[in-house]
Design a protein around this motif. Structure first.
Motif, mmCIF file in Angstrom:
data_model
loop_
_atom_site.group_PDB
_atom_site.id
_atom_site.type_symbol
_atom_site.label_atom_id
_atom_site.label_comp_id
_atom_site.label_asym_id
_atom_site.label_seq_id
_atom_site.Cartn_x
_atom_site.Cartn_y
_atom_site.Cartn_z
ATOM 1 N N ILE A 308 0.846 -1.197 0.000
ATOM 2 C CA ILE A 308 0.000 0.000 0.000
ATOM 3 C C ILE A 308 0.882 1.247 0.000
ATOM 4 C CG2 ILE A 308 -1.637 1.357 1.372
ATOM 5 C CD1 ILE A 308 -2.824 -1.318 2.335
ATOM 6 N N ALA A 309 1.939 1.233 0.815
ATOM 7 C CA ALA A 309 2.854 2.375 0.878
ATOM 8 C C ALA A 309 3.558 2.592 -0.454
ATOM 9 C CB ALA A 309 3.871 2.162 1.995
ATOM 10 N N LEU A 310 3.958 1.513 -1.130
ATOM 11 C CA LEU A 310 4.607 1.660 -2.433
ATOM 12 C C LEU A 310 3.655 2.275 -3.452
ATOM 13 C CD1 LEU A 310 6.602 -1.708 -2.729
ATOM 14 C CD2 LEU A 310 7.522 0.574 -2.264
ATOM 15 N N ARG A 489 -6.934 4.776 2.620
ATOM 16 C CA ARG A 489 -5.630 4.131 2.415
ATOM 17 C C ARG A 489 -5.485 2.914 3.326
ATOM 18 N NH1 ARG A 489 -0.217 5.396 4.559
ATOM 19 N NH2 ARG A 489 -1.118 7.183 5.625
ATOM 20 N N GLU A 490 -5.778 3.075 4.622
ATOM 21 C CA GLU A 490 -5.707 1.970 5.575
ATOM 22 C C GLU A 490 -6.916 2.037 6.498
ATOM 23 O OE1 GLU A 490 -1.016 1.084 6.296
ATOM 24 O OE2 GLU A 490 -1.836 2.838 7.315
ATOM 25 N N ALA A 491 -7.326 0.868 6.979
ATOM 26 C CA ALA A 491 -8.465 0.802 7.890
ATOM 27 C C ALA A 491 -8.210 -0.243 8.960
ATOM 28 C CB ALA A 491 -9.744 0.467 7.124
ATOM 29 N N ALA A 492 -8.653 0.055 10.181
ATOM 30 C CA ALA A 492 -8.554 -0.886 11.289
ATOM 31 C C ALA A 492 -9.799 -0.736 12.150
ATOM 32 C CB ALA A 492 -7.299 -0.630 12.119
ATOM 33 N N VAL A 493 -10.372 -1.855 12.537
ATOM 34 C CA VAL A 493 -11.641 -1.853 13.269
ATOM 35 C C VAL A 493 -11.469 -2.577 14.597
ATOM 36 C CG1 VAL A 493 -13.997 -2.793 13.253
ATOM 37 C CG2 VAL A 493 -13.083 -1.662 11.215
ATOM 38 N N VAL A 494 -12.025 -1.993 15.647
ATOM 39 C CA VAL A 494 -11.992 -2.598 16.981
ATOM 40 C C VAL A 494 -13.354 -2.443 17.633
ATOM 41 C CG1 VAL A 494 -9.524 -2.117 17.296
ATOM 42 C CG2 VAL A 494 -11.233 -0.476 18.136
ATOM 43 N N PHE A 508 -10.893 3.057 12.540
ATOM 44 C CA PHE A 508 -9.833 4.050 12.407
ATOM 45 C C PHE A 508 -9.324 3.959 10.978
ATOM 46 C CE2 PHE A 508 -10.034 2.928 16.841
ATOM 47 C CZ PHE A 508 -9.804 4.113 17.517
ATOM 48 N N VAL A 509 -9.241 5.069 10.292
ATOM 49 C CA VAL A 509 -8.788 5.051 8.900
ATOM 50 C C VAL A 509 -7.756 6.135 8.668
ATOM 51 C CG1 VAL A 509 -11.016 4.175 8.092
ATOM 52 C CG2 VAL A 509 -10.567 6.626 8.036
ATOM 53 N N ASP A 543 -3.640 10.226 10.816
ATOM 54 C CA ASP A 543 -2.585 10.356 9.805
ATOM 55 C C ASP A 543 -2.032 8.991 9.434
ATOM 56 O OD1 ASP A 543 -2.844 13.111 9.787
ATOM 57 O OD2 ASP A 543 -1.277 13.417 11.301
ATOM 58 N N GLU A 544 -1.849 8.135 10.437
ATOM 59 C CA GLU A 544 -1.358 6.781 10.222
ATOM 60 C C GLU A 544 -2.066 5.844 11.185
ATOM 61 O OE1 GLU A 544 0.798 5.510 8.066
ATOM 62 O OE2 GLU A 544 1.377 7.404 7.111
ATOM 63 N N VAL A 545 -2.463 4.683 10.714
ATOM 64 C CA VAL A 545 -2.984 3.640 11.591
ATOM 65 C C VAL A 545 -1.785 2.976 12.280
ATOM 66 C CG1 VAL A 545 -4.181 1.428 11.682
ATOM 67 C CG2 VAL A 545 -5.024 3.253 10.184
ATOM 68 N N PRO A 546 -1.760 2.911 13.601
ATOM 69 C CA PRO A 546 -0.584 2.349 14.288
ATOM 70 C C PRO A 546 -0.401 0.869 13.985
ATOM 71 C CG PRO A 546 -2.376 2.714 15.848
ATOM 72 C CD PRO A 546 -2.797 3.343 14.550
ATOM 73 N N LYS A 547 0.831 0.504 13.664
ATOM 74 C CA LYS A 547 1.144 -0.873 13.301
ATOM 75 C C LYS A 547 2.472 -1.269 13.915
ATOM 76 C CE LYS A 547 1.067 0.272 8.959
ATOM 77 N NZ LYS A 547 0.491 1.612 9.071
#
Length: 564
Positions: A308-310, A489-494, A508-509, A543-547
């Motif tokens: 995704i970053a590339l 761009r990125e998604a995370a669900v809790v 969170f996106v 800005d960024e989803v924490p990973k």
């Protein structure tokens, strides 16, 4: 199901055996064979630096002799606290030549985490970057068993600094540091001192531990998986056979080497092939694009977040990745929409793989040249089919085997499954059931199912399931829907506490560069596409989803956030 028991799979492996027989007993023999077969070929490429297999053989001999001279004995552990630099490979093979076990440590770990892993492994030697020694390790070592410290710079073994790869700052003055009782030596100086020396011969059995790789600790304290020499050889060879790779391929080291994906899919795979491995310190998207253009790699494996970053790098275009003929991705869920978007941009399909630290990287893979199916009910992209010699079952909570289509825990047995956890017999017994009628079987903790054709699907981790008013919601399904939005761009669900429903869905996106949307628009987008109990009631744009450094979403950190 065993690969050999499903005849339909033969059309994806035409000309390949259903099972493979390891070519080597141990990983050190695999390396020495590579050095003998391709002595003048590049083993490592690091910016302008080149290390041939002949030179890597000499460097690792020197390290082994230096370690033994410092009191390192067979069976001792050397911890490697490094980024993606040639010293990681030198440390790994040098440890084996000294008869030891390597311990890989995340370079993002801080004092508490480093001390925990050094204590648990009982490491007596540490190889680390100078900056990490100065900032983290020096204060920890007096409380550990470490007696020998080898420090090195990320600028060693290369001839070109790139500000995108190397942080600004001076080289630490190690001479003024308090060593805390450990002998601190510069790695390059030690290699020069023992250059030309040959260590005494060592031998390993397939069941001997090659390295300890620590689980992420998402379900408790990290545990050291004992990846054996047999595990390492088998899955290195399995990667090569599955992806039809050979000596003339060039591997791009885009996954962290401390992680099992980088260890097997980059380091030991390159050694099995006697092929070059391209390293560039640490991942930065624009730098990655330039490295690919310059080095022309043909294969890589990494988390989907890397790809995704590339896609979003400012210097990316359709020709940027033209040399890459095979790309595999594992370590984090892959949204089907991302696979399609990547292909549309670069003309390359990403092939899913699946495995764990405890399976020494892959246990499943999408056959190369095919596209994995998407489950129409959940939207999940298949993680593939079991690789060679591997048996996978779906079990219910009572240990009963479930039929195709039924959701349960994924349990795996095969030559890649680890022997256990370091000094943790109870955890080993709980995670690897020793049924005398069956081979050791890993209970992965991942929930999924197998369809009628033998494709496997991961639903989620057991602990990540959300209970919204009695309805079960899997984060993956919600995330896949959000990925369909053109701005995401990125998604995370809790799951987050809710007075009425007990728990509700929060997303969170992060957004693509230049894209714009609002939380309300994203909620409405998901509501149109999902059952009423599934769509997110809350959306927060970051800005960024924490990973983690390996690309896994830090759901625990997200659960701890409060809405502004």
């Amino acid at each position: 199901m065993a690969y050999a028991d499903r005849p339909w799979l033969t059309r994806y492996a035409e000309g390949q055996p259903h099972d493979i027989v390891p070519d080597f007993t141990d990983a050190l023999s695999m390396f020495t064979d590579a050095a003998a077969r391709n002595p003048d070929g590049d083993a490592l490429r690091y910016f302008d630096g080149r290390i041939t297999y002949r030179e890597l053989d000499r460097l690792t001999d020197a390290l082994a002799v230096g370690l033994r001279d410092a009191g390192f004995a067979p069976g001792d552990r050397l911890a490697m606290y490094l980024q993606n630099v040639p010293q990681f490979v030198i440390g790994l093979v040098g440890t084996w030549k000294a008869g030891g076990i390597a311990v890989s440590i995340n370079p993002m770990n801080r004092e508490r985490e480093l001390e925990l892993l050094l204590d648990d492994s009982g490491a007596t030697a540490l190889l680390c970057l100078e900056g990490l020694y100065a900032d983290v390790a020096a204060s920890v070592l007096p409380r550990t068993a470490v007696r020998t410290v080898l420090t090195t710079s990320e600028r060693d073994f290369q001839g070109r600094d790139d500000p995108r790869a190397f942080p600004a700052g001076r080289r630490p003055d190690l001479g003024g540091m308090e060593p805390g009782g450990a002998d601190v030596t510069d790695l390059v100086a030690l290699l020069e001192r023992f250059r030309g020396a040959t260590p005494p011969p060592v031998s390993f059995d397939a069941g001997d531990t090659a390295f300890l790789t620590y689980t992420s600790g998402t379900t408790g304290p990290p545990k050291g998986a004992m990846n054996t020499h047999g595990n390492v050889v088998f899955n290195s060879q399995a990667y090569a056979a599955w992806c039809s790779l050979g000596r003339h391929d060039v591997l791009l080291g885009i996954a962290p080497l401390f992680h099992i994906t980088g260890l097997i899919g980059h380091v030991t795979l390159a050694q099995y092939l006697a092929a070059p491995l391209v390293l560039f310190h640490r991942f930065e998207p624009a730098l990655g694009i330039d490295v690919i253009r310059e080095e022309r790699p043909t294969f890589t494996v990494g988390a989907i977040t890397v790809f995704i970053a590339l896609m979003n790098a400012p210097n990316a275009d359709r020709d940027a990745l033209a040399s890459l003929t095979t790309i595999t991705s594992g370590g984090a869920p892959i949204p089907p929409s991302t696979v399609t978007a990547f292909h549309d941009m670069f003309g390359i399909w990403i092939h899913n793989i699946y495995g764990l630290t405890e399976t020494t990287s892959p246990s499943h893979g999408t056959p190369i040249g095919t596209q994995g199916p998407v489950d129409p009910a959940s939207g999940a992209l298949s993680v593939g089919v079991p690789i060679y010699n591997t048996v996978v079952r779906i079990l219910d909570d009572d240990g009963g085997e479930l039929p195709p289509g039924e959701v349960g825990e994924i349990c795996t047995s095969g030559p890649q499954v680890v022997a256990g956890y370091w000094n943790k017999p109870e955890e080993t017994a709980n995670g690897l059931l020793r049924d005398p009628t069956r081979p050791p079987e890993l209970h992965t903790g991942d929930v999924g199912y197998m369809d009628a054709e033998g494709w496997f699907y991961i639903v989620d981790r057991k602990k990540d399931q959300i209970n919204a008013g009695g309805y079960k919601v899997w984060p993956r399904e919600v995330e896949d829907v959000l990925y369909e939005h053109e701005a995401v761009r990125e998604a995370a669900v809790v799951g987050v506490p809710d007075e009425y429903r007990g728990e509700t869905v929060k997303a969170f996106v992060s957004l693509k560069g230049g894209a714009g949307t609002t939380p309300d628009e994203l909620i409405a987008f998901a509501k149109e596409r999902m059952a009423a109990y599934k769509y997110p009631r809350q959306v927060e744009i970051l800005d960024e989803v924490p990973k983690t450094v390996t690309g896994k979403v830090l759901r625990r950190e997200l659960r701890g956030r409060t809405r502004d």
